[in-house]
Design a protein around this motif. Structure first.
Motif, PDB file in Angstrom:
ATOM      1  N   ASN A  31       0.902  -1.191  -0.043  1.00  0.00           N
ATOM      2  CA  ASN A  31       0.203   0.064   0.007  1.00  0.00           C
ATOM      3  C   ASN A  31       0.842   1.314  -0.048  1.00  0.00           C
ATOM      4  O   ASN A  31       0.603   2.257  -0.740  1.00  0.00           O
ATOM      5  CB  ASN A  31      -1.032   0.086   1.265  1.00  0.00           C
ATOM      6  CG  ASN A  31      -2.248  -0.888   0.779  1.00  0.00           C
ATOM      7  OD1 ASN A  31      -2.877  -0.603  -0.108  1.00  0.00           O
ATOM      8  ND2 ASN A  31      -2.157  -1.763   1.709  1.00  0.00           N
ATOM      9  N   ALA A  32       2.024   1.277   0.631  1.00  0.00           N
ATOM     10  CA  ALA A  32       2.957   2.404   0.937  1.00  0.00           C
ATOM     11  C   ALA A  32       3.452   2.656  -0.544  1.00  0.00           C
ATOM     12  O   ALA A  32       3.345   3.802  -1.096  1.00  0.00           O
ATOM     13  CB  ALA A  32       4.098   2.100   1.703  1.00  0.00           C
ATOM     14  N   VAL A  33       3.708   1.548  -1.476  1.00  0.00           N
ATOM     15  CA  VAL A  33       4.247   1.851  -2.808  1.00  0.00           C
ATOM     16  C   VAL A  33       3.059   2.360  -3.664  1.00  0.00           C
ATOM     17  O   VAL A  33       3.354   3.295  -4.654  1.00  0.00           O
ATOM     18  CB  VAL A  33       5.022   0.524  -3.328  1.00  0.00           C
ATOM     19  CG1 VAL A  33       5.185   0.732  -4.795  1.00  0.00           C
ATOM     20  CG2 VAL A  33       5.997   0.156  -2.551  1.00  0.00           C
ATOM     21  N   LEU A  34       1.813   1.675  -3.481  1.00  0.00           N
ATOM     22  CA  LEU A  34       0.774   2.133  -4.497  1.00  0.00           C
ATOM     23  C   LEU A  34       0.332   3.422  -4.205  1.00  0.00           C
ATOM     24  O   LEU A  34      -0.330   4.094  -5.237  1.00  0.00           O
ATOM     25  CB  LEU A  34      -0.207   1.004  -4.155  1.00  0.00           C
ATOM     26  CG  LEU A  34      -0.134  -0.421  -4.824  1.00  0.00           C
ATOM     27  CD1 LEU A  34      -1.310  -1.403  -4.732  1.00  0.00           C
ATOM     28  CD2 LEU A  34       0.214  -0.276  -6.416  1.00  0.00           C
ATOM     29  N   ARG A  35       0.484   3.933  -3.080  1.00  0.00           N
ATOM     30  CA  ARG A  35      -0.063   5.253  -2.833  1.00  0.00           C
ATOM     31  C   ARG A  35       0.425   6.155  -3.458  1.00  0.00           C
ATOM     32  O   ARG A  35      -0.095   7.362  -3.756  1.00  0.00           O
ATOM     33  CB  ARG A  35      -0.029   5.631  -0.951  1.00  0.00           C
ATOM     34  CG  ARG A  35      -1.338   5.279  -0.542  1.00  0.00           C
ATOM     35  CD  ARG A  35      -1.233   5.984   0.849  1.00  0.00           C
ATOM     36  NE  ARG A  35      -0.239   5.567   1.551  1.00  0.00           N
ATOM     37  CZ  ARG A  35      -0.186   4.390   2.569  1.00  0.00           C
ATOM     38  NH1 ARG A  35      -1.253   3.672   2.641  1.00  0.00           N
ATOM     39  NH2 ARG A  35       0.745   3.896   3.280  1.00  0.00           N
ATOM     40  N   GLY A  36       1.882   6.332  -3.913  1.00  0.00           N
ATOM     41  CA  GLY A  36       2.622   7.413  -4.349  1.00  0.00           C
ATOM     42  C   GLY A  36       2.663   7.227  -6.095  1.00  0.00           C
ATOM     43  O   GLY A  36       2.890   6.401  -6.641  1.00  0.00           O
ATOM     44  N   SER A  37       2.267   8.495  -6.520  1.00  0.00           N
ATOM     45  CA  SER A  37       2.200   8.416  -7.797  1.00  0.00           C
ATOM     46  C   SER A  37       3.502   8.525  -8.621  1.00  0.00           C
ATOM     47  O   SER A  37       3.524   8.546  -9.837  1.00  0.00           O
ATOM     48  CB  SER A  37       1.270   9.480  -8.439  1.00  0.00           C
ATOM     49  OG  SER A  37       1.766  10.800  -8.096  1.00  0.00           O
ATOM     50  N   GLY A  38       4.410   9.030  -7.634  1.00  0.00           N
ATOM     51  CA  GLY A  38       5.800   8.778  -8.206  1.00  0.00           C
ATOM     52  C   GLY A  38       6.218   7.756  -8.812  1.00  0.00           C
ATOM     53  O   GLY A  38       7.061   7.743  -9.697  1.00  0.00           O
ATOM     54  N   ARG A  39       5.618   6.617  -8.453  1.00  0.00           N
ATOM     55  CA  ARG A  39       5.967   5.318  -8.985  1.00  0.00           C
ATOM     56  C   ARG A  39       5.637   5.139 -10.576  1.00  0.00           C
ATOM     57  O   ARG A  39       6.274   4.202 -11.214  1.00  0.00           O
ATOM     58  CB  ARG A  39       5.297   4.211  -8.245  1.00  0.00           C
ATOM     59  CG  ARG A  39       3.799   4.075  -8.624  1.00  0.00           C
ATOM     60  CD  ARG A  39       3.160   2.883  -7.802  1.00  0.00           C
ATOM     61  NE  ARG A  39       2.008   2.311  -8.442  1.00  0.00           N
ATOM     62  CZ  ARG A  39       0.814   3.170  -8.511  1.00  0.00           C
ATOM     63  NH1 ARG A  39       0.549   4.336  -7.938  1.00  0.00           N
ATOM     64  NH2 ARG A  39      -0.238   2.763  -9.081  1.00  0.00           N
ATOM     65  N   THR A  40       4.892   6.015 -11.125  1.00  0.00           N
ATOM     66  CA  THR A  40       4.450   6.191 -12.575  1.00  0.00           C
ATOM     67  C   THR A  40       5.268   7.126 -13.375  1.00  0.00           C
ATOM     68  O   THR A  40       5.345   7.056 -14.318  1.00  0.00           O
ATOM     69  CB  THR A  40       3.049   6.560 -12.671  1.00  0.00           C
ATOM     70  OG1 THR A  40       2.874   7.838 -12.217  1.00  0.00           O
ATOM     71  CG2 THR A  40       1.945   5.927 -11.801  1.00  0.00           C
TER      72      THR A  40
END
Ligand code: ZN
Length: 609
Positions: A350-359
């Protein structure tokens, strides 16, 4: 041999006095340098700024010392041996630098020991001198530096002479001194010390030792299943306890840690608290680095360049895979239950999926730019960067699941780690030409580790996976990959929640925006980090009432927000949106008997029929 002497000469003023004596200085004028960073913490920190006095002597005479950039000095040419003496201000309460007061001293060599340029391969003697005064007569020393043999050699935990085979080794053994609490256990025949600095009422040291011991043995056996041979002669866990500290830094035979007092176990209270679970995970993480990054290294770190940034795209492997294994070792050794482990996976996911920086940023890019982005996060971090720890651990999980599934449990990520170890790690400190992993070398190691099990379709999948999820910004397809391990992914939508698309903090009773998330209501309405929220539709909003206030609205509703920026009150109308649903991980009733796969993965079955 280069001779260093270090003494806490003025603990009350936080000053270590250090001298370095070189028997054969460069006849052209010896150059000295202090590292600008410490390996394991990827940021230029300019440790030389804490040197407050420095002078050089030879044959009883003062020698001119020219400073020629931020961290280098050159002594005038001289005959015979040359000594440079300097004071280092040590008041950084972290695992990365040095800290000294009248209760204890701690230092990393990168903060206190000048490098003798041109002679970094020379062996070093290190004299650690007890501070003067009755107050310090009971102080002891904890370090993984080997004691020097013969006259003047330190006794275990004593002041006196230690040794290092070269400068790299010298700065890879931090030193703690003071009245610490000490515990010891053996793992695979190797002594492990546990050093706790700072007062902890009713510390349950026996439990801590009993929990760390199987974690260490399991890791040693993971890398060396046949011989159970540990890579170091002894190991030291040194922990500085504060009210709510957290952090760790890995070294070749020790780790420096920080934790909060209440993270440590209490005598007579056997329950597993979240704090203690986190602390054990941290110990497990740093211990895993003994192999993965302190011996198996990216080529960019072989050797380290202490004068500038060392760029690699591979921190997703060295930090991310270490993050995957840290908690996995807790469940494999029975320290936590499979249910608790699944909660930890879920939290990271969830911590990874919350940040749009991952896109916008891949984990390879995040690794490369760690020096200026991950380590220098600002209010825009969730919109701009992805964690090579968090997503790197998901990459490891997905790869492990795929290998286990495709090889029907015959192979796993453990085999990949073992091959990395055999190729790069095992002989790293003994071979004259140590090698690191090439930037593009990982895929080939995986294929080799799988041997005959590496079918053409699996190799094709692997290349695509690394291209999309490591070099690219695709999410790790865990819903699919985890199914054969008996884990199902669900999106929670039981309660319809709306949010403003912000992260906030309590600023002396006021609700302050710390981060504005991309695409959220607050960003669309012009709110910014630093704004203080005052009211929603004229109802005052406080740090502990925001969620309650929002629960009276549905997605699509408009709300007038009053806020203050630079003390000027303004209003904006926001259109509320649904919160991003959180992901739930659950053990699924196994339909096709994944229990063997699951048991091999976790060391114990998670689901029972
Ligand atoms: Zn780490």
């Amino acid at each position: 041999m280069i001779h260093y002497v270090i003494q806490a000469t003025h603990p009350e003023a936080h000053l270590f006095t250090v001298s370095v004596t070189i028997p054969a200085p460069d006849p052209q004028g010896q150059v000295f340098a202090l590292p600008v960073w410490i390996p394991g913490s990827y940021m230029v920190r300019e440790f030389a700024r804490h040197i407050v006095r420095i002078e050089a002597h030879a044959n009883g005479k003062k020698i001119a010392l020219q400073k020629y950039d931020k961290h280098r000095w050159q002594a005038a040419p001289c005959k015979g041996s040359l000594t440079v003496e300097y004071d280092v201000y040590a008041w950084d309460l972290s695992v990365r630098a040095a800290h000294l007061d009248t209760t204890h001293g701690f230092f990393n060599g990168t903060s206190v020991f000048l490098q003798v340029v041109g002679q970094t391969a020379e062996p070093c003697a290190i004299e650690i001198v007890r501070p003067k005064g009755a107050h310090y007569k009971n102080w002891r020393v904890a370090t993984s530096l080997p004691e020097a043999k013969g006259k003047g050699g330190a006794k275990r935990y004593g002041f006196g002479r230690y040794q290092a085979e070269n400068y790299d080794a010298l700065v890879d053994h931090p030193v703690e001194m003071g009245n610490f609490t000490l515990g010891t256990f053996e793992a695979c025949g190797v002594a492990h010390d546990v050093v706790i600095t700072g007062y902890v009422p009713n510390l349950d040291m026996p439990r801590l030792l009993a929990d760390l011991q199987p974690i260490c043995e399991a890791q040693i056996k993971l890398f060396e299943p046949k011989t159970a041979q540990a890579p170091m002669a002894r190991y030291v866990f040194m922990t500085q306890v504060t009210t709510d500290g957290y952090g760790g830094l890995e070294h070749r035979a020790s780790t420096a840690l920080m934790c909060g007092r209440n993270d440590l176990p209490v005598l007579g209270k056997p329950e597993m608290t979240d704090g203690y679970q986190t602390y054990l995970g941290l110990c497990s993480h740093e211990y895993f680095h003994t192999w993965n990054v302190k011996r198996i290294k990216p080529a960019a770190f072989a050797p380290y360049d202490y004068a500038q940034e060392n760029y690699t795209q591979l921190l997703w492997l060295f930090e991310g895979f270490t993050s995957y294994y840290d908690d996995l070792m807790l469940v494999r050794t029975g320290r936590i239950t499979p249910d608790a482990y699944l909660k930890l996976l879920e939290k990271n996911l969830n911590a990874v999926l919350r940040g749009s920086g991952r896109t916008k940023q891949s984990v390879a890019e995040s690794s490369f730019d760690a020096w200026t982005k991950y380590y220098r996060q600002d209010e825009n971090a969730p919109n701009a960067i992805v964690s090579y720890y968090g997503k790197g651990a998901l990459v490891a999980l997905g790869l492990d699941a795929k290998i286990r599934t495709e090889t029907r449990g015959k192979k796993s990520l453990d085999d990949v780690m073992r091959l990395l170890w055999q190729r790069y790690g095992r002989d790293f400190y003994t071979t004259p030409t140590p090698q690191g992993l090439a930037e593009d070398g990982f895929a080939e190691v995986v294929v080799k580790a799988l041997g005959k099990a590496a079918s053409p379709s699996l190799v094709e999948w692997l290349n695509r996976y690394l291209r999309d999820c490591v070099l690219g910004t695709a999410d790790v397809p865990l819903a699919m990959l985890l199914t054969p391990l008996g884990v199902a992914m669900q999106f929670t939508n039981s309660v319809e929640r709306v949010d403003l698309g912000v992260k906030t903090s309590d600023a002396q009773g006021w609700l302050k925006i710390t981060q504005v998330l991309d695409g959220g209501a607050a960003q669309a309405g012009g709110l910014a980090a630093g704004d203080v929220l005052i009211a929603l539709d004229s109802v005052r909003v406080l740090p502990n009432t925001l969620d309650k206030c929002l629960s009276r609205y549905c997605a699509g509703d408009s709300v007038v927000v009053h806020y203050a920026r630079h003390d000027i009150v303004a209003a904006s109308t926001l259109r509320l949106q649904l919160s991003t649903p959180a992901v739930n991980l659950i053990w699924k009733n196994p339909s096709q008997s994944p229990q063997t796969l699951q048991r091999d993965w976790l060391g114990q079955p998670a689901t029972r029929r």
